[in-house]
Design a protein around this motif. Structure first.
Motif, PDB file in Angstrom:
ATOM      1  N   ASP A 111       0.835  -1.305   0.042  1.00 12.44           N
ATOM      2  CA  ASP A 111      -0.146  -0.151   0.082  1.00 12.44           C
ATOM      3  C   ASP A 111       0.998   1.179   0.017  1.00 12.44           C
ATOM      4  O   ASP A 111       1.573   1.671   0.904  1.00 12.44           O
ATOM      5  N   THR A 112       1.124   1.854  -1.160  1.00 14.41           N
ATOM      6  CA  THR A 112       1.935   2.925  -1.322  1.00 14.41           C
ATOM      7  C   THR A 112       1.656   4.304  -0.489  1.00 14.41           C
ATOM      8  O   THR A 112       2.160   5.207  -0.569  1.00 14.41           O
ATOM      9  N   THR A 113       0.182   4.426   0.003  1.00 11.52           N
ATOM     10  CA  THR A 113      -0.184   5.427   0.910  1.00 11.52           C
ATOM     11  C   THR A 113       0.102   5.224   2.352  1.00 11.52           C
ATOM     12  O   THR A 113      -0.237   6.343   2.964  1.00 11.52           O
ATOM     13  N   HIS A 114       0.587   4.096   2.609  1.00  8.21           N
ATOM     14  CA  HIS A 114       0.876   3.683   3.973  1.00  8.21           C
ATOM     15  C   HIS A 114       1.573   2.620   4.179  1.00  8.21           C
ATOM     16  O   HIS A 114       1.421   1.391   4.199  1.00  8.21           O
ATOM     17  N   LEU A 115       2.909   2.802   4.105  1.00  8.87           N
ATOM     18  CA  LEU A 115       4.039   1.956   3.773  1.00  8.87           C
ATOM     19  C   LEU A 115       4.640   1.654   5.071  1.00  8.87           C
ATOM     20  O   LEU A 115       4.737   2.378   6.024  1.00  8.87           O
ATOM     21  N   GLY A 116       5.015   0.302   5.242  1.00  7.80           N
ATOM     22  CA  GLY A 116       5.833  -0.021   6.344  1.00  7.80           C
ATOM     23  C   GLY A 116       7.230   0.045   6.215  1.00  7.80           C
ATOM     24  O   GLY A 116       7.748   1.106   5.336  1.00  7.80           O
ATOM     25  N   HIS A 117       8.185  -0.592   6.866  1.00  7.56           N
ATOM     26  CA  HIS A 117       9.558  -0.497   6.664  1.00  7.56           C
ATOM     27  C   HIS A 117       9.934  -1.059   5.241  1.00  7.56           C
ATOM     28  O   HIS A 117       9.596  -2.082   5.015  1.00  7.56           O
ATOM     29  N   PRO A 118      10.920  -0.477   4.384  1.00  7.95           N
ATOM     30  CA  PRO A 118      11.012  -0.863   3.132  1.00  7.95           C
ATOM     31  C   PRO A 118      12.171  -1.970   3.227  1.00  7.95           C
ATOM     32  O   PRO A 118      12.854  -2.568   4.352  1.00  7.95           O
ATOM     33  N   LEU A 119      12.019  -3.081   2.281  1.00  3.04           N
ATOM     34  CA  LEU A 119      12.910  -4.228   2.167  1.00  3.04           C
ATOM     35  C   LEU A 119      14.324  -3.694   1.949  1.00  3.04           C
ATOM     36  O   LEU A 119      15.488  -4.279   2.488  1.00  3.04           O
ATOM     37  N   LEU A 120      14.598  -2.793   1.148  1.00  4.56           N
ATOM     38  CA  LEU A 120      15.912  -2.081   0.981  1.00  4.56           C
ATOM     39  C   LEU A 120      15.625  -0.572   0.763  1.00  4.56           C
ATOM     40  O   LEU A 120      14.726  -0.285   0.522  1.00  4.56           O
ATOM     41  N   TRP A 121      16.709   0.151   1.286  1.00  6.19           N
ATOM     42  CA  TRP A 121      16.452   1.689   1.059  1.00  6.19           C
ATOM     43  C   TRP A 121      17.923   2.157   1.135  1.00  6.19           C
ATOM     44  O   TRP A 121      18.903   1.655   1.601  1.00  6.19           O
ATOM     45  N   LEU A 122      17.847   3.631   0.616  1.00  2.00           N
ATOM     46  CA  LEU A 122      18.883   4.502   0.678  1.00  2.00           C
ATOM     47  C   LEU A 122      18.342   5.872   0.876  1.00  2.00           C
ATOM     48  O   LEU A 122      17.338   6.165   0.037  1.00  2.00           O
ATOM     49  N   TRP A 123      19.153   6.852   1.282  1.00  2.00           N
ATOM     50  CA  TRP A 123      18.797   8.118   1.376  1.00  2.00           C
ATOM     51  C   TRP A 123      19.019   8.534  -0.121  1.00  2.00           C
ATOM     52  O   TRP A 123      19.817   7.944  -0.851  1.00  2.00           O
ATOM     53  N   THR A 124      18.300   9.585  -0.624  1.00  2.00           N
ATOM     54  CA  THR A 124      18.372   9.982  -1.959  1.00  2.00           C
ATOM     55  C   THR A 124      19.883  10.577  -2.384  1.00  2.00           C
ATOM     56  O   THR A 124      20.375  10.506  -3.613  1.00  2.00           O
ATOM     57  N   CYS A 125      20.598  10.746  -1.150  1.00  2.66           N
ATOM     58  CA  CYS A 125      22.104  11.315  -1.564  1.00  2.66           C
ATOM     59  C   CYS A 125      22.879  10.117  -1.660  1.00  2.66           C
ATOM     60  O   CYS A 125      24.261  10.110  -2.020  1.00  2.66           O
ATOM     61  N   GLY A 126      22.446   8.818  -1.524  1.00  2.67           N
ATOM     62  CA  GLY A 126      23.340   7.499  -1.782  1.00  2.67           C
ATOM     63  C   GLY A 126      23.698   6.457  -1.009  1.00  2.67           C
ATOM     64  O   GLY A 126      24.002   5.385  -1.317  1.00  2.67           O
ATOM     65  N   GLU A 148      22.337  -1.370   1.521  1.00  3.28           N
ATOM     66  CA  GLU A 148      21.049  -0.930   1.494  1.00  3.28           C
ATOM     67  C   GLU A 148      19.832  -1.791   2.312  1.00  3.28           C
ATOM     68  O   GLU A 148      18.888  -1.682   2.058  1.00  3.28           O
ATOM     69  N   ASN A 149      20.507  -2.746   3.192  1.00  8.63           N
ATOM     70  CA  ASN A 149      19.761  -3.584   3.883  1.00  8.63           C
ATOM     71  C   ASN A 149      18.366  -3.042   4.610  1.00  8.63           C
ATOM     72  O   ASN A 149      18.879  -1.940   5.337  1.00  8.63           O
ATOM     73  N   GLY A 150      17.308  -3.341   4.702  1.00  6.94           N
ATOM     74  CA  GLY A 150      15.989  -2.866   5.287  1.00  6.94           C
ATOM     75  C   GLY A 150      15.621  -4.086   6.120  1.00  6.94           C
ATOM     76  O   GLY A 150      16.462  -4.560   7.137  1.00  6.94           O
ATOM     77  N   SER A 151      14.340  -4.436   5.919  1.00  9.97           N
ATOM     78  CA  SER A 151      13.709  -5.424   6.689  1.00  9.97           C
ATOM     79  C   SER A 151      14.118  -6.751   5.794  1.00  9.97           C
ATOM     80  O   SER A 151      14.031  -7.670   6.683  1.00  9.97           O
ATOM     81  N   GLU A 152      14.942  -6.644   4.943  1.00 10.66           N
ATOM     82  CA  GLU A 152      15.361  -7.812   4.064  1.00 10.66           C
ATOM     83  C   GLU A 152      16.855  -7.486   3.829  1.00 10.66           C
ATOM     84  O   GLU A 152      17.526  -6.402   3.957  1.00 10.66           O
ATOM     85  N   ARG A 153      17.593  -8.370   3.434  1.00 12.37           N
ATOM     86  CA  ARG A 153      18.852  -8.462   3.278  1.00 12.37           C
ATOM     87  C   ARG A 153      19.286  -8.834   1.839  1.00 12.37           C
ATOM     88  O   ARG A 153      18.442  -9.562   1.156  1.00 12.37           O
ATOM     89  N   TRP A 154      20.255  -8.064   0.881  1.00 12.49           N
ATOM     90  CA  TRP A 154      20.567  -8.345  -0.412  1.00 12.49           C
ATOM     91  C   TRP A 154      21.120  -9.706  -0.348  1.00 12.49           C
ATOM     92  O   TRP A 154      21.683 -10.178   0.586  1.00 12.49           O
ATOM     93  N   PRO A 155      20.989 -10.451  -1.481  1.00 12.41           N
ATOM     94  CA  PRO A 155      19.924 -10.176  -2.851  1.00 12.41           C
ATOM     95  C   PRO A 155      18.288 -10.403  -2.307  1.00 12.41           C
ATOM     96  O   PRO A 155      17.875 -11.042  -1.438  1.00 12.41           O
ATOM     97  N   LEU A 156      17.579  -9.812  -3.298  1.00 13.05           N
ATOM     98  CA  LEU A 156      16.393  -9.916  -3.228  1.00 13.05           C
ATOM     99  C   LEU A 156      15.991 -11.473  -3.577  1.00 13.05           C
ATOM    100  O   LEU A 156      16.464 -11.891  -4.660  1.00 13.05           O
ATOM    101  N   MET A 157      14.737 -11.977  -3.009  1.00 12.25           N
ATOM    102  CA  MET A 157      14.353 -13.045  -3.380  1.00 12.25           C
ATOM    103  C   MET A 157      13.500 -13.076  -4.736  1.00 12.25           C
ATOM    104  O   MET A 157      12.847 -11.980  -5.071  1.00 12.25           O
ATOM    105  N   PRO A 158      13.417 -14.047  -5.448  1.00 11.49           N
ATOM    106  CA  PRO A 158      12.471 -13.905  -6.538  1.00 11.49           C
ATOM    107  C   PRO A 158      11.211 -13.501  -6.403  1.00 11.49           C
ATOM    108  O   PRO A 158      10.412 -14.078  -5.185  1.00 11.49           O
ATOM    109  N   GLY A 159      10.616 -12.639  -7.030  1.00 15.65           N
ATOM    110  CA  GLY A 159       9.127 -11.976  -6.917  1.00 15.65           C
ATOM    111  C   GLY A 159       8.890 -10.979  -7.666  1.00 15.65           C
ATOM    112  O   GLY A 159       9.955 -10.197  -8.376  1.00 15.65           O
TER     113      GLY A 159
END
Length: 210
Positions: A111-126, A148-159
């Motif tokens: 739900d992009t209007t009410h997001l939880g913690h991202p799987l992976l993330w980075l500030w826009t500065c990198g 860039e690890n968030g609630s998951e670690r790299w690499p992303l699982m198939p999906g």
């Protein structure tokens, strides 16, 4: 002595009055009637224009104010399909940046209007530690630095996944969302990938004689 001759008085004549001559009347000069001119309609004289005070500065011509153009933020990935473990390049434009904007990866049904913690993330500065207002860049999600690890670690699982541009205000809400992209399992090619050449069978070793 001679006899004087008697003097005879002259007979007086009456002194005639001069005969008056009649004074002739002057011959009147004939008067020529003036040539009549056509009568024109009467036009009153044009009054002189009322003088205006001089303008001290030239009057500027008003210009129409252009409507402000609002450029929306955008985000997209370099491909729509990736093999598991392949780097994912995410490009974004952010016309009105803040220093707490970030790029995250979520499952495609989030739900992009009410997001939880991202799987992976980075500030826009990198990275996950930098600060700065960035109007646009390309970030690489992959192995190695930065993490860039968030609630998951790299690499992303198939999906199936999406990338979002969001701000560090809870609840998180995306203000730009990418098209869906897919991560394939190992050995399963993405559409359009070249078909790998078949592996030739091993050459049998000759059987040694007795």
């Amino acid at each position: 002595n001679p006899t004087p001759t008697p003097k005879v008085d002259p007979t007086p004549y009456p002194t005639p009055y001069p005969t008056p001559y009649p004074t002739p009347n002057p011959t009147p000069t004939p008067k020529t009637s003036p040539t009549p001119y056509p009568t024109l309609p009467y036009s009153p004289p044009t009054p002189p224009p009322t003088p205006q005070p001089p303008t001290p500065y030239p009057t500027p011509v008003p210009k129409a104010t252009p409507d402000p153009v609002t450029v929306p933020a955008s985000i997209y990935t370099d491909k729509s399909c990736y093999a598991k473990g392949a780097d994912i390049a995410v490009t974004f434009t952010n016309p009105h940046p803040y220093d707490d904007d970030w790029v995250g990866i979520y499952y495609s049904d989030a739900d992009t209007t009410h997001l939880g913690h991202p799987l992976l993330w980075l500030w826009t500065c990198g990275t996950q530690y930098c600060e700065g207002e960035v109007t646009g860049d390309t970030l690489i999600f992959g192995s190695g630095s930065p993490s860039e690890n968030g609630s998951e670690r790299w690499p992303l699982m198939p999906g199936n996944y999406i990338a979002v541009l969001a701000r560090d205000v809870r609840p998180y809400a995306a203000y730009a969302v990418s098209e869906e992209f897919t991560v394939k399992p190992p050995g399963e090619p993405c559409p359009g990938d070249p078909t790998p050449a078949p592996t030739p069978p091993p050459t049998p070793m000759p059987t040694p004689g007795p």
